[in-house]
Design a protein around this motif. Structure first.
Motif, short mmCIF file in Angstrom:
data_model
loop_
_atom_site.label_atom_id
_atom_site.label_comp_id
_atom_site.label_asym_id
_atom_site.label_seq_id
_atom_site.Cartn_x
_atom_site.Cartn_y
_atom_site.Cartn_z
N MET A 1 0.84 -1.20 0.00
CA MET A 1 0.00 0.00 0.00
C MET A 1 0.87 1.24 0.00
O MET A 1 1.85 1.33 0.72
CB MET A 1 -0.89 -0.01 1.25
CG MET A 1 -1.85 1.15 1.33
SD MET A 1 -2.83 1.13 2.84
CE MET A 1 -3.73 -0.37 2.63
N ARG A 2 0.54 2.20 -0.84
CA ARG A 2 1.30 3.44 -0.89
C ARG A 2 1.00 4.28 0.34
O ARG A 2 -0.09 4.25 0.89
CB ARG A 2 0.93 4.25 -2.14
CG ARG A 2 1.44 3.65 -3.42
CD ARG A 2 0.90 4.40 -4.61
NE ARG A 2 1.38 5.77 -4.65
CZ ARG A 2 2.48 6.18 -5.25
NH1 ARG A 2 3.25 5.30 -5.83
NH2 ARG A 2 2.81 7.45 -5.27
N CYS A 3 1.98 5.03 0.78
CA CYS A 3 1.80 5.93 1.90
C CYS A 3 0.97 7.14 1.47
O CYS A 3 1.29 7.81 0.49
CB CYS A 3 3.15 6.39 2.44
SG CYS A 3 3.05 7.57 3.79
N VAL A 4 -0.12 7.41 2.17
CA VAL A 4 -0.95 8.58 1.90
C VAL A 4 -0.74 9.58 3.02
O VAL A 4 -0.94 9.29 4.19
CB VAL A 4 -2.44 8.18 1.81
CG1 VAL A 4 -3.27 9.39 1.47
CG2 VAL A 4 -2.63 7.09 0.77
N ILE A 5 -0.27 10.77 2.67
CA ILE A 5 0.09 11.76 3.66
C ILE A 5 -1.14 12.29 4.38
O ILE A 5 -2.16 12.58 3.76
CB ILE A 5 0.86 12.93 3.00
CG1 ILE A 5 2.11 12.39 2.29
CG2 ILE A 5 1.23 14.00 4.01
CD1 ILE A 5 2.82 13.44 1.45
N SER A 6 -1.04 12.39 5.70
CA SER A 6 -2.17 12.86 6.49
C SER A 6 -2.63 14.23 6.05
O SER A 6 -1.82 15.15 5.89
CB SER A 6 -1.77 12.88 7.98
OG SER A 6 -2.82 13.38 8.77
N GLY A 7 -3.95 14.36 5.83
CA GLY A 7 -4.54 15.64 5.46
C GLY A 7 -4.32 16.03 4.01
O GLY A 7 -4.69 17.12 3.61
N MET A 9 -4.95 15.49 0.01
CA MET A 9 -5.74 14.88 -1.05
C MET A 9 -4.79 14.36 -2.12
O MET A 9 -3.88 15.07 -2.57
CB MET A 9 -6.70 15.90 -1.66
CG MET A 9 -7.84 16.30 -0.74
SD MET A 9 -9.09 15.01 -0.57
CE MET A 9 -9.96 15.19 -2.12
N HIS A 10 -4.96 13.12 -2.51
CA HIS A 10 -4.12 12.51 -3.53
C HIS A 10 -4.54 13.06 -4.88
O HIS A 10 -5.64 12.81 -5.36
CB HIS A 10 -4.28 10.99 -3.49
CG HIS A 10 -3.35 10.25 -4.39
ND1 HIS A 10 -2.42 9.37 -3.91
CD2 HIS A 10 -3.21 10.25 -5.74
CE1 HIS A 10 -1.74 8.85 -4.93
NE2 HIS A 10 -2.22 9.38 -6.05
N PHE A 32 -11.41 7.44 -9.86
CA PHE A 32 -10.84 8.26 -8.79
C PHE A 32 -11.80 9.36 -8.35
O PHE A 32 -11.81 9.75 -7.19
CB PHE A 32 -9.52 8.88 -9.26
CG PHE A 32 -8.45 7.87 -9.55
CD1 PHE A 32 -7.92 7.08 -8.54
CD2 PHE A 32 -7.97 7.70 -10.84
CE1 PHE A 32 -6.94 6.13 -8.81
CE2 PHE A 32 -7.00 6.77 -11.12
CZ PHE A 32 -6.48 5.98 -10.11
N GLY A 33 -12.63 9.84 -9.28
CA GLY A 33 -13.56 10.90 -8.94
C GLY A 33 -14.68 10.47 -8.01
O GLY A 33 -15.29 11.30 -7.34
N GLU A 39 -8.29 14.02 -5.66
CA GLU A 39 -8.66 15.19 -6.45
C GLU A 39 -8.24 14.91 -7.89
O GLU A 39 -7.07 14.61 -8.14
CB GLU A 39 -7.95 16.45 -5.94
CG GLU A 39 -8.22 17.69 -6.80
CD GLU A 39 -7.34 18.86 -6.42
OE1 GLU A 39 -7.15 19.75 -7.28
OE2 GLU A 39 -6.82 18.89 -5.29
N VAL A 40 -9.17 14.97 -8.82
CA VAL A 40 -8.89 14.63 -10.22
C VAL A 40 -8.81 15.90 -11.06
O VAL A 40 -9.69 16.75 -10.99
CB VAL A 40 -9.96 13.69 -10.80
CG1 VAL A 40 -9.64 13.33 -12.24
CG2 VAL A 40 -10.07 12.42 -9.95
N ARG A 41 -7.74 16.00 -11.84
CA ARG A 41 -7.56 17.12 -12.76
C ARG A 41 -7.34 16.59 -14.18
O ARG A 41 -6.40 15.83 -14.41
CB ARG A 41 -6.35 17.97 -12.37
CG ARG A 41 -6.37 18.50 -10.94
CD ARG A 41 -5.03 19.14 -10.58
NE ARG A 41 -5.00 19.60 -9.20
CZ ARG A 41 -3.90 20.04 -8.59
NH1 ARG A 41 -2.74 20.10 -9.26
NH2 ARG A 41 -3.95 20.43 -7.32
#
Length: 336
Positions: A1-7, A9-10, A32-33, A39-41
């Motif tokens: 699992m990839r590390c997701v930084i606290s607070g 948005m990926h 992802f949306g 957050e999708v761009r």
């Protein structure tokens, strides 16, 4: 699992290049949306053509440019015309993203874009089987596997044609936030929770009513009895087939072998139990048919890349972030 930084948005940047395949452009947006924490761009240099089979159907413009992809955690490149070399701006964007450690994925012929950027050199990759030979001949430094749904090389991921992009995007959600979150997203878009990347691109689809050898009842039985030490002989006996004929029918209908299919389901169930319960690891191993925690750890290390205990700890932290992100999204909706 990839590390997701606290607070945090990926951020997923989907590159809309000229001639982009319209369906493939929307796949990461849909996956992802609809998953909290992302957050999708959609990033484009200008208004671009959206195509299918080389025919333009509509044009795409976005409020996001390539500059907005420069800080993305994940960049996704949907398919375009395979023989078209990307612009220098695209190549620089991808190379810079790779250099700073961003995850980069391609859908279908998007693999050619990654190859032009040099990101597939010395790596294994896949693309649509129709153009797999072209990719291998044009870029001999790339090991092309045309038989699988997707390839995960860590930082760089590639998928096969069109709908395989759904499998790849769900795989990335699973890496980021766990099997339970990915399963929820899959249900929302009416997709199977997991089709392993090693599954074949070519699967024979047979109408059950017209085929007395349909394996659906056997698959259901295997799933219901995964806690038992099933052998290929046990499965063949249940299907009233020889082991050789069972293996042939199994690969034709599922794209993999009986024991690999069973292992994938056991791993999926183990991940769900580790994510959603506090059941001890030894009981998780027994209930999923691994028999012992040592066997479970072996398969986790090989296929998940971590231990069951570390996976549970990482997911608990990730779940807290997902919950906070979902709460923020709901609050934003109320305030708008």
């Amino acid at each position: 699992m990839r590390c997701v930084i606290s607070g945090h948005m990926h951020v997923v940047a989907v590159l809309a290049l000229d001639g982009v395949v319209g369906f493939e452009l929307t796949i990461p947006c849909q996956v992802f949306g609809t998953t909290p924490g992302y957050e999708v761009r959609v990033c484009a240099e200008r208004s671009v053509r959206a195509t299918a089979h080389g025919q333009e159907f509509f044009r795409v413009s976005s409020r996001y440019t390539f500059k907005d992809a420069q800080d993305a955690d994940t960049l996704v490149v949907p398919g375009i015309e395979p023989g078209k070399e990307p612009s220098r701006a695209v190549l620089k964007l991808l190379r810079d993203a790779a250099a700073r450690g961003a995850r980069i994925a391609s859908v279908c012929t998007g693999a050619f874009v990654l190859a032009y950027a040099g990101l597939l050199n010395g790596r294994k990759a896949t693309t649509h089987w129709i153009v797999a030979d072209d990719l291998a001949k044009t870029f001999p430094e790339v090991t092309v596997d045309p038989s699988v749904l997707f390839v995960d090389e860590g930082q760089i991921l590639t998928s096969a044609g069109v709908a395989a992009g759904l499998d790849l995007c769900l795989h990335m959600v699973r890496l980021d936030y766990g099997a339970a979150v990915a399963a929820t997203t899959a249900r929302g878009i009416v997709m199977p929770p997991q089709r392993p990347g090693g599954q074949a691109q070519f699967i024979e689809h047979v109408e059950p009513a017209a085929d007395t050898n349909d394996l659906a009842p056997v698959l259901q039985w295997m799933q219901s009895n995964m806690d038992n030490p099933l052998t290929i002989a046990d499965i063949a006996a249940r299907a009233t087939m020889s082991t050789r004929y069972l293996s042939r029918r199994f690969r034709a209908q599922t794209g993999t072998t009986p024991l690999r299919w069973l292992l994938d389901r056991r791993l999926q169930r183990a991940r769900e139990l580790l994510e959603t319960t506090g059941i001890p690891v030894d009981r998780v191993a027994q209930s999923c048919g691994f028999g012992s925690p040592e066997t479970l750890r072996h398969h986790f290390a090989k296929h998940v890349g971590t231990t069951p205990r570390d996976y549970r700890a990482a997911f608990q932290a990730s779940r807290e972030i997902t919950s906070r992100s979902a709460g923020t999204t709901a609050l934003d909706s109320v305030n708008r």
